[in-house]
Design an enzyme around this catalytic site. Structure first.
Site, PDB file in Angstrom:
ATOM      1  N   GLU A 271      10.675  -0.717 -12.715  1.00 34.49           N
ATOM      2  CA  GLU A 271      10.589   0.769 -13.023  1.00 34.49           C
ATOM      3  C   GLU A 271       9.104   0.997 -12.860  1.00 34.49           C
ATOM      4  OE1 GLU A 271      12.961   2.978 -13.345  1.00 34.49           O
ATOM      5  OE2 GLU A 271      14.220   1.224 -13.035  1.00 34.49           O
TER       6      GLU A 271
ATOM      7  N   ASP B 199      -3.149   8.544  19.543  1.00 38.65           N
ATOM      8  CA  ASP B 199      -1.679   8.533  18.935  1.00 38.65           C
ATOM      9  C   ASP B 199      -1.354   9.867  18.349  1.00 38.65           C
ATOM     10  OD1 ASP B 199      -1.094   5.869  19.227  1.00 38.65           O
ATOM     11  OD2 ASP B 199      -2.114   5.128  17.240  1.00 38.65           O
TER      12      ASP B 199
ATOM     13  N   ARG C 119      -4.990  -0.431  12.587  1.00 36.89           N
ATOM     14  CA  ARG C 119      -5.260   0.330  14.159  1.00 36.89           C
ATOM     15  C   ARG C 119      -6.525   0.864  14.268  1.00 36.89           C
ATOM     16  NH1 ARG C 119      -0.452   0.799  17.020  1.00 36.89           N
ATOM     17  NH2 ARG C 119      -1.121   2.651  17.910  1.00 36.89           N
TER      18      ARG C 119
ATOM     19  N   PRO D   4       5.326   5.985  -5.856  1.00 37.01           N
ATOM     20  CA  PRO D   4       5.968   7.156  -5.112  1.00 37.01           C
ATOM     21  C   PRO D   4       5.267   8.524  -5.863  1.00 37.01           C
ATOM     22  CG  PRO D   4       7.408   6.186  -6.591  1.00 37.01           C
ATOM     23  CD  PRO D   4       6.489   5.247  -6.487  1.00 37.01           C
TER      24      PRO D   4
HETATM   25  C1  LIG Z   1      11.657   1.454  -7.942  1.00 46.24           C
HETATM   26  S1  LIG Z   1       9.946   1.817  -7.969  1.00 46.24           S
HETATM   27  C2  LIG Z   1       9.629   2.508  -9.309  1.00 46.24           C
HETATM   28  C3  LIG Z   1       9.840   4.012  -9.393  1.00 46.24           C
HETATM   29  C4  LIG Z   1       9.546   4.650 -10.842  1.00 46.24           C
HETATM   30  N1  LIG Z   1      10.685   4.442 -11.733  1.00 46.24           N
HETATM   31  C5  LIG Z   1       9.381   6.311 -10.514  1.00 46.24           C
HETATM   32  O1  LIG Z   1      10.510   6.944 -10.674  1.00 46.24           O
HETATM   33  O2  LIG Z   1       8.518   6.718 -10.236  1.00 46.24           O
HETATM   34  C6  LIG Z   1       9.209   0.260  -7.893  1.00 46.24           C
HETATM   35  C7  LIG Z   1       7.689   0.287  -7.104  1.00 46.24           C
HETATM   36  O3  LIG Z   1       7.954   0.334  -5.750  1.00 46.24           O
HETATM   37  C8  LIG Z   1       6.926   1.175  -5.224  1.00 46.24           C
HETATM   38  N2  LIG Z   1       7.521   2.371  -4.565  1.00 46.24           N
HETATM   39  C9  LIG Z   1       8.567   2.808  -4.433  1.00 46.24           C
HETATM   40  N3  LIG Z   1       8.484   3.962  -3.740  1.00 46.24           N
HETATM   41  C10 LIG Z   1       7.205   3.991  -3.184  1.00 46.24           C
HETATM   42  C11 LIG Z   1       6.716   5.165  -2.514  1.00 46.24           C
HETATM   43  N4  LIG Z   1       7.380   5.948  -1.762  1.00 46.24           N
HETATM   44  N5  LIG Z   1       5.495   4.802  -1.812  1.00 46.24           N
HETATM   45  C12 LIG Z   1       4.704   3.930  -2.309  1.00 46.24           C
HETATM   46  N6  LIG Z   1       5.118   2.874  -3.264  1.00 46.24           N
HETATM   47  C13 LIG Z   1       6.293   2.879  -3.701  1.00 46.24           C
HETATM   48  C14 LIG Z   1       5.800   1.249  -6.140  1.00 46.24           C
HETATM   49  O4  LIG Z   1       5.053   0.059  -6.147  1.00 46.24           O
HETATM   50  C15 LIG Z   1       6.690   1.119  -7.497  1.00 46.24           C
HETATM   51  O5  LIG Z   1       5.881   0.821  -8.647  1.00 46.24           O
END
Ligand SMILES: C[S@@+](CC[C@H](N)C(=O)[O-])C[C@H]1O[C@@H](n2cnc3c(N)ncnc32)[C@H](O)[C@@H]1O
Length: 245
Positions: free
Chosen positions: A119, A172, A157, A92
């Site tokens: 996490e 698109d 795509r 994220p």
């Molecule tokens: C629960 S999340 C970890 C979030 C982390 N504790 C933080 O606050 O940044 C677990 C995994 O989900 C994936 N993930 C979660 N949200 C995402 C997003 N918006 N975009 C891409 N990957 C995401 C990532 O690979 C991440 O390591």
């Protein structure tokens, strides 16, 4: 186009990759999606892929060794060059994925995607692999598997032969910086709502004109921010002026 995905939940991918467009693209050898279980690379009797965070705090952190070894092993097995490969870390905290990035990624022959869980992953994965960190939006999911599928779908795509008609991706939403015009199919009238007559006229020039002006109207109404970067003709600008904006 070859994708290699690293996850501790490989079964997550079975159904989505076995449906419609992606399924056909895989069957026709236009793309291949290889899922690697990070656990297979974990050391120790219990093959653990996560551990407690240094410094304390809630949750677990994915260990650096299994991920780094998995990527290194697959890279050497497929023998890719640095130029032809893109390694993505789903997070994220990454740059936000969009249609433009999808188009850029389609230029690579090999894409690797690392899926985090818990996490997140040990920071040293980033130091060693230097991945392109990609987020699919400003919200937190439980893992990187859905983001990986989103990326694979949107990028594929753009790969020639994946869509029935290659012009589809160009038409698109977002591809030309605008939202797509409204679309209709049969019947011509439903509960008193008629299909715009221009679409039944058979006049291609007029249909194209209508679609462009509807694209602009819809973008103005729903995502006016997109117009700032869209390539607009003088005629487009007149349409915007005429709408009072
Ligand atoms: C629960 S999340 C970890 C979030 C982390 N504790 C933080 O606050 O940044 C677990 C995994 O989900 C994936 N993930 C979660 N949200 C995402 C997003 N918006 N975009 C891409 N990957 C995401 C990532 O690979 C991440 O390591």
């Amino acid at each position: 186009m070859r994708y290699d995905v690293f996850s501790i939940f490989p079964d997550f991918f079975v159904s989505p990759l076995n449906q419609t467009i992606l399924k056909r693209a895989i069957q026709n050898n236009i793309i291949s999606v290889n899922i690697h279980d990070i656990r297979d690379y974990a050391e120790g009797k219990h093959r653990t892929t996560d551990d407690y965070p240094y410094g304390g705090g809630s949750g677990m952190v994915m260990k650096v060794q299994p991920i780094v070894d998995a990527v290194k092993d697959v890279k050497s097995k497929i023998g890719v060059t640095t130029e032809s490969i893109k390694i993505i870390l789903t997070t994220p905290q990454g740059r936000t994925f969009n249609q433009k990035i999808a188009g850029e990624l389609a230029g690579f022959k090999n894409i690797m995607i690392i899926c985090g869980r818990y996490e997140g992953i040990d920071e040293r994965v980033k130091d060693i692999i230097c991945p392109d960190e990609i987020s699919i939006g400003d919200y937190v999911l439980s893992g990187g598997e859905l983001p990986a599928l989103v990326i694979i779908d949107a990028v594929s795509r753009y790969v020639p032969g994946v869509l029935g008609s290659e012009s589809s991706v160009e038409a698109d939403t977002f591809s030309d910086g605008l939202l797509k015009y409204p679309q209709y199919t049969r019947p011509e009238e439903f509960r008193g709502l008629k299909v715009p007559s221009v679409l039944l006229s058979g006049k291609h020039g007029e249909i194209e004109k209508w679609r462009r002006s509807e694209s602009i109207r819809v973008t103005l109404a729903k995502r006016p921010d997109l117009l700032e970067n869209a390539e607009l003709t003088e005629e487009d600008k007149e349409i915007i002026k005429g709408s009072g904006n």
